[in-house]
Scaffold this motif. Structure first.
Motif, PDB file in Angstrom:
ATOM      1  N   UNK A 187       0.884  -1.157   0.000  1.00 54.01           N
ATOM      2  CA  UNK A 187       0.000   0.000   0.000  1.00 54.01           C
ATOM      3  C   UNK A 187       0.922   1.207   0.000  1.00 54.01           C
ATOM      4  N   UNK A 188       0.377   2.392   0.190  1.00 53.10           N
ATOM      5  CA  UNK A 188       1.217   3.577   0.004  1.00 53.10           C
ATOM      6  C   UNK A 188       2.462   3.577   0.894  1.00 53.10           C
ATOM      7  N   UNK A 189       2.260   3.273   2.164  1.00 52.59           N
ATOM      8  CA  UNK A 189       3.390   3.405   3.080  1.00 52.59           C
ATOM      9  C   UNK A 189       3.812   2.098   3.721  1.00 52.59           C
ATOM     10  N   UNK A 190       3.226   1.005   3.277  1.00 47.87           N
ATOM     11  CA  UNK A 190       3.499  -0.257   3.932  1.00 47.87           C
ATOM     12  C   UNK A 190       3.716  -1.341   2.896  1.00 47.87           C
ATOM     13  N   UNK A 191       4.779  -2.112   3.100  1.00 48.11           N
ATOM     14  CA  UNK A 191       4.983  -3.285   2.261  1.00 48.11           C
ATOM     15  C   UNK A 191       4.744  -4.499   3.138  1.00 48.11           C
ATOM     16  N   UNK A 192       3.855  -5.381   2.669  1.00 44.96           N
ATOM     17  CA  UNK A 192       3.610  -6.579   3.439  1.00 44.96           C
ATOM     18  C   UNK A 192       4.118  -7.778   2.652  1.00 44.96           C
ATOM     19  N   UNK A 193       4.811  -8.660   3.356  1.00 42.98           N
ATOM     20  CA  UNK A 193       5.294  -9.881   2.725  1.00 42.98           C
ATOM     21  C   UNK A 193       4.830 -11.037   3.606  1.00 42.98           C
ATOM     22  N   UNK A 194       4.086 -11.943   3.006  1.00 45.09           N
ATOM     23  CA  UNK A 194       3.572 -13.079   3.771  1.00 45.09           C
ATOM     24  C   UNK A 194       4.205 -14.363   3.251  1.00 45.09           C
ATOM     25  N   UNK A 195       4.844 -15.101   4.138  1.00 46.94           N
ATOM     26  CA  UNK A 195       5.416 -16.391   3.747  1.00 46.94           C
ATOM     27  C   UNK A 195       4.578 -17.470   4.416  1.00 46.94           C
ATOM     28  N   UNK A 196       3.883 -18.252   3.601  1.00 48.91           N
ATOM     29  CA  UNK A 196       2.935 -19.208   4.168  1.00 48.91           C
ATOM     30  C   UNK A 196       3.249 -20.612   3.671  1.00 48.91           C
ATOM     31  N   UNK A 197       3.321 -21.575   4.604  1.00 52.03           N
ATOM     32  CA  UNK A 197       3.537 -22.947   4.159  1.00 52.03           C
ATOM     33  C   UNK A 197       2.364 -23.824   4.579  1.00 52.03           C
ATOM     34  N   UNK A 198       2.269 -24.990   3.978  1.00 54.82           N
ATOM     35  CA  UNK A 198       1.159 -25.880   4.296  1.00 54.82           C
ATOM     36  C   UNK A 198       1.640 -27.071   5.134  1.00 54.82           C
ATOM     37  N   UNK A 199       2.604 -26.786   5.999  1.00 48.25           N
ATOM     38  CA  UNK A 199       3.214 -27.872   6.762  1.00 48.25           C
ATOM     39  C   UNK A 199       2.559 -28.113   8.107  1.00 48.25           C
ATOM     40  N   UNK A 200       3.349 -28.640   9.053  1.00 48.93           N
ATOM     41  CA  UNK A 200       2.798 -29.099  10.323  1.00 48.93           C
ATOM     42  C   UNK A 200       2.536 -27.974  11.323  1.00 48.93           C
TER      43      UNK A 200
END
Ligand SMILES: Nc1ncnc2c1ncn2[C@@H]1O[C@H](COP(=O)(O)OP(=O)(O)O)[C@@H](O)[C@H]1O
Ligand SMILES: Nc1ncnc2c1ncn2[C@@H]1O[C@H](COP(=O)(O)OP(=O)(O)O)[C@@H](O)[C@H]1O
Ligand SMILES: [Mg+2]
Ligand SMILES: [Mg+2]
Lengths: 444, 138
Positions: free
Chosen positions: A369-382
């Motif tokens: 967004x304008x002032x925020x960078x979001x990075x989501x790392x998601x796994x399908x593990x345990x």
């Protein structure tokens, strides 16, 4: 926060989460129990409000839509009421018995007087109505110099527009996230203060602002030192990567030539065995090249974060069989320390997935967004039990801590959403400059 | 008492923390049926928590009984906590703020009295305790 408060805050956030995902009455009972516990520990409504505020912010981070966010806010306030009832029970006493009122006021005073953070109230027009003694210790001013005056001369001129905006927002009943302002001390120096401001409500009307400010000079210094250290390490890694790539590469090339010469002078059955050795050497060379690139991908400097992460993902994928998708775009080029930090963080996150998750797939998603960078790392593990791991303290791995520290240095935050058997999600938020006309070109 | 009982009463046997949750949930559902606002529901749930907690702690087991009331059009909820535990030797003392024989907050009984509109306690030393509380809709 002291350890007692922190533990309470953690349990509170956990119970709120349970409530929001539908654990109903059991979670509300836990809310009430926590309120009771807070009361028993001599904490005030104010502490509980801070705890609630933090837990709510955390819960909001995982809300994906506006509707979900407003459901979260509604649920959280119901939950909050439940936890406050313990105080309500004890509070009524003060309405009945006047003496008790005075006593409880004194107790509240005691809390305010001995707090290490500045606690202040402002009227609607920005006049300072009250300050606790911590104000004197931290700023060097005496309280009488400021009570009855406007707060604005205390705030750094660069921060004033934002301070005014936040003041207005709080008067409209909002509770903005923690914010930072430069504060003038008596000696003329500026110190960084971290603020939490909430509406001051009387008879259902907002009559001012109640705020808590903390001197974060030490924290800033530590973050700065850490940033230097990380930058130093980055340089070192760069050097090693180049050494691996260039020098080791060249050495290997000369070994090749030497071997070819020897092969010429040997009988053919022995020469065949040398061929096998050369095959191995080729593999080593290929591995060295890939490792040196991952260690310090020149792509990161030349092309930016996304291509570098794709390269990293590709390598990890080939080594482990994990399906990795990189989605969304981090937007325009970010400052070098931010790009490096994010690269290292995703690298560590992927290492954790391969080491611990038993996952088949990971996604790395960027939204800006304008002032925020979001990075989501998601796994399908345990998945894992986040509070149990955070409580491990000494015996705990350095990975997640390292991620947190790197983020701290660039003003970012980490939230981990994980539950046993439900996969793991790291939500990373980093403040960025508003998207401007900055060019996409490589950095010098 | 001139108040009529509407509908059936709900009984929840209390012997562990999970039962406290059940009693809260039933109490909240009953009160919301008769239109209490949600802050009042929280108040009623709190009273149930405190009374049921006392049962578990001091009498080991007992019962929470929930009823809807109608007093000439004024509607309310009644919560009765009954046990056949040891009883309370000195009621005046037990009703004092901060008095506790278990190192607790000593807030349960006096706090519940403040939260609710009506509060009655009967306790026979050696025979058991019955606490009756009511909250009326405003
Ligand atoms: N993606 C993941 N899936 C499952 N468990 C994880 C994941 N990431 C971290 N963990 C858990 O969190 C712990 C701490 O991680 P970390 O701080 O990186 O230390 P380390 O990896 O050295 O153990 C791990 O030991 C593991 O139990
Ligand atoms: N159902 C009960 N049976 C026996 N004793 C009780 C019961 N309820 C309360 N008491 C007594 O009254 C005291 C005060 O109760 P309460 O106000 O709830 O405070 P707390 O439970 O924190 O001690 C208790 O410490 C206990 O001695
Ligand atoms: Mg790790
Ligand atoms: Mg009690």
């Amino acid at each position: 926060m002291n350890p007692e408060l922190r533990e309470l805050a953690q349990r509170y956030a956990g119970a709120l989460h349970d409530y929001l995902v539908g654990r109903g009455e059991a979670a509300l009972q836990e809310a009430y129990d926590l309120g009771r516990k807070a009361l028993g520990q001599g904490l005030g409504v104010h502490d509980l409000a801070t705890i609630q505020h933090r837990a709510l912010l955390k819960a909001l981070l995982t809300a994906r839509t506006r509707k979900e966010a407003s459901r979260t806010i509604r649920g959280a306030s119901k939950f909050f009421v439940e936890s406050l009832l313990a105080f309500e029970m004890s509070h009524r006493r003060s309405q009945e018995v006047n003496a008790a009122l005075r006593e409880s006021e004194q107790r509240y005073r005691g809390l305010v007087d001995t707090a290490r953070d500045v606690i202040y109230t402002l009227s609607t027009d920005g006049t300072i109505k009250s300050l606790n003694p911590a104000f004197e210790t931290i700023t060097g001013w005496s309280r009488t110099e400021w009570i009855g005056k406007r707060f604005s001369p205390l705030v750094h001129p660069d921060d004033l527009p934002r301070a005014a905006e936040l003041h207005r927002a709080v008067l409209e009943g909002q509770v903005p996230p923690k914010f930072e302002l430069g504060i003038l001390t008596k000696s003329g120096a500026w110190i960084p203060g971290e603020f939490v401001a909430t509406p001051l409500v009387q008879d259902a009307r907002v009559v001012g602002v109640l705020g808590v400010a903390r001197d974060i000079t030490d924290r800033k210094r530590a973050a700065e030192a850490l940033r230097h250290l990380n930058e130093g390490l980055e340089e070192e890694v760069k050097r090693i990567a180049h050494a691996l790539h260039d020098e080791a590469g060249q050495l290997l090339a000369s070994v090749h030539i030497g071997l070819a010469e020897i092969a010429r002078d040997l009988p053919s059955h022995t020469a065949q065995r040398l061929e096998d050795v050369r095959g191995l050497l080729d593999k080593i060379e290929e591995q060295l090249r890939h490792l040196s690139h991952e260690l310090r991908p020149t792509i990161l400097d030349d092309l930016g974060l996304r291509p570098a992460l794709e390269f990293l993902a590709d390598g990890v994928s080939r080594r482990t069989g994990l399906k990795i998708a990189v989605e969304g775009a981090p937007g325009k080029r970010l400052p070098a320390p931010t790009e490096t930090a994010l690269y290292r963080i995703v690298q560590e996150a992927l290492t954790n997935v391969t080491k611990h998750a038993q996952a088949t797939g990971v996604s790395i998603r960027f939204t800006r967004s304008r002032r925020l960078l979001r990075c989501v790392v998601q796994d399908n593990g345990v998945g894992f039990d986040v509070s149990a791991v955070s409580a491990r303290r000494g015996a705990r791995g350095l990975g997640l801590t390292g991620i947190q520290e790197r983020l701290h240095a660039i003003g970012g935050t980490l939230d981990i959403v994980a539950a046993p058997r439900n996969g793991t999600e790291l939500i990373i938020n980093v403040p960025v400059e508003a998207d401007s006309a900055e060019s996409d070109s490589p950095r010098g | 008492m001139g108040s009529a009982l509407i509908g059936d009463e709900i009984r929840v046997s209390i012997d562990c923390d999970a039962a406290i949750v059940t009693a809260r949930q039933k109490g909240r559902a009953l009160a919301s049926q008769c239109g209490f606002p949600s802050t009042d529901l929280a108040v009623i749930a709190t009273a149930i928590s405190e009374l049921a907690r006392n049962i578990v702690r001091y009498a080991v087991h007992g019962e929470i009984i929930l009823r809807l009331l109608d007093d000439n059009g004024k509607r309310g909820v009644e919560v009765v906590a009954v046990d056949e535990g040891p009883g309370i030797p000195d009621l005046a003392l037990a009703m004092q703020d901060g008095y506790s024989t278990s190192g607790g907050l000593g807030l349960g009984l006096p706090g519940t009295r403040r939260l609710m509109d009506e509060f009655e306690i009967v306790s026979d030393f050696g025979k058991g305790t019955t606490v009756t509380v009511r909250r009326w809709k405003r």
